[in-house]
Design a protein around this motif. Structure first.
Motif, PDB file in Angstrom:
ATOM      1  N   UNK A   1      13.989  12.060  24.837  1.00  0.00           N
ATOM      2  CA  UNK A   1      14.722  12.164  26.290  1.00  0.00           C
ATOM      3  C   UNK A   1      13.574  12.079  27.027  1.00  0.00           C
ATOM      4  N   UNK A   2      13.409  13.201  26.547  1.00  0.00           N
ATOM      5  CA  UNK A   2      12.465  14.474  27.924  1.00  0.00           C
ATOM      6  C   UNK A   2      10.547  13.321  27.395  1.00  0.00           C
ATOM      7  N   UNK A   3      10.757  12.486  26.129  1.00  0.00           N
ATOM      8  CA  UNK A   3       9.592  11.935  26.416  1.00  0.00           C
ATOM      9  C   UNK A   3       9.111  10.681  27.252  1.00  0.00           C
ATOM     10  N   UNK A   4      11.178  10.249  27.464  1.00  0.00           N
ATOM     11  CA  UNK A   4      11.413   9.170  27.780  1.00  0.00           C
ATOM     12  C   UNK A   4      10.839   9.074  29.715  1.00  0.00           C
ATOM     13  N   UNK A   5      11.879  10.682  30.097  1.00  0.00           N
ATOM     14  CA  UNK A   5      11.479  10.545  31.662  1.00  0.00           C
ATOM     15  C   UNK A   5      10.201  10.417  31.208  1.00  0.00           C
ATOM     16  N   UNK A   6       9.507  11.264  31.004  1.00  0.00           N
ATOM     17  CA  UNK A   6       7.999  11.105  31.530  1.00  0.00           C
ATOM     18  C   UNK A   6       7.201  10.013  31.319  1.00  0.00           C
ATOM     19  N   UNK A   7       8.033   8.658  30.661  1.00  0.00           N
ATOM     20  CA  UNK A   7       7.090   8.169  30.638  1.00  0.00           C
ATOM     21  C   UNK A   7       7.916   7.161  32.017  1.00  0.00           C
ATOM     22  N   UNK A   8       9.495   7.564  31.975  1.00  0.00           N
ATOM     23  CA  UNK A   8       9.791   6.044  33.362  1.00  0.00           C
ATOM     24  C   UNK A   8       9.071   7.233  34.715  1.00  0.00           C
ATOM     25  N   UNK A   9       8.432   8.605  34.365  1.00  0.00           N
ATOM     26  CA  UNK A   9       8.019   8.863  35.357  1.00  0.00           C
ATOM     27  C   UNK A   9       6.387   8.196  35.862  1.00  0.00           C
ATOM     28  N   UNK A  10       5.701   8.257  34.832  1.00  0.00           N
ATOM     29  CA  UNK A  10       4.592   7.654  34.513  1.00  0.00           C
ATOM     30  C   UNK A  10       4.618   5.826  35.208  1.00  0.00           C
TER      31      UNK A  10
END
Length: 190
Positions: A20-29
């Motif tokens: 989910x932290x990786x998902x947060x980074x992907x969504x932010x990018x």
């Protein structure tokens, strides 16, 4: 207060390097709109962890104190081992629900990503261990936000500077200690 603080700390550490932290980074990018992403993470986490907290509270009531102590203690020890297994983000997981806008996409993606995830299982176990289910849910939600808000704002820069194996090792140690203390019935936890 102990339930809140322990829940916050465990989830904040447990989320470091989690999918989910990786998902947060992907969504932010992808979207470059931090506020709706953070609000989406918050809403998804509250919904998911409230359900997990209610399940944990029910488990605590359904089982007797001796059985509950063993179930929760062994669950914490199992979580310690699980913390040492690195997470990976599925490529299509970040794409789910994209037609729902930034906020909707984040809510859907995070809610689904948390289903059966370490932090959801930890929330169930913590709510079973502590009688203050609301404090557990508030703590796990805060822990999720503490781990994911920097990921939304700083993304890859954090991942390059923080040793994920070390963070996961610390979280695993905390889970292991809680498990052993629970099994030994230290402090008359149940």
């Amino acid at each position: 207060m102990e339930a809140f603080l322990v829940s916050t700390g465990i989830v904040a550490l447990g989320e470091m390097g989690d999918k989910t932290q990786l998902l947060a980074m992907v969504l932010a990018a992808t979207f470059r709109r931090p506020l709706p992403i953070l609000l989406g993470i918050f809403v998804a986490t509250v919904l998911n962890h409230a359900a997990a907290g209610l399940l944990g509270g029910w488990v605590a009531q359904a089982l007797g104190p001796d059985v509950l102590r063993w179930v929760v203690g062994l669950s914490f020890i199992a979580m310690a081992g699980w913390m040492l297994i690195p997470d990976k983000l599925d490529d299509d997981e970040a794409q789910r629900g994209r037609r729902f806008g930034v906020f909707g996409t984040t809510v859907i993606a995070f809610f689904l990503a948390e289903m059966g995830d370490k932090t959801q299982i930890a929330t169930v176990a913590l709510a079973a261990r502590y009688t203050e289910v609301v404090q557990v849910v508030l703590g796990t939600t805060l822990g999720m936000m503490l781990a994911n808000a920097p990921a939304v704002f700083l993304g890859d820069r954090i991942a390059k500077r923080v040793s994920m194996p070390l963070v996961h090792g610390i979280a695993a140690a905390i889970f292991a200690v809680l498990g052993v203390l629970t099994l030994l019935n230290v402090g008359q936890l149940f």
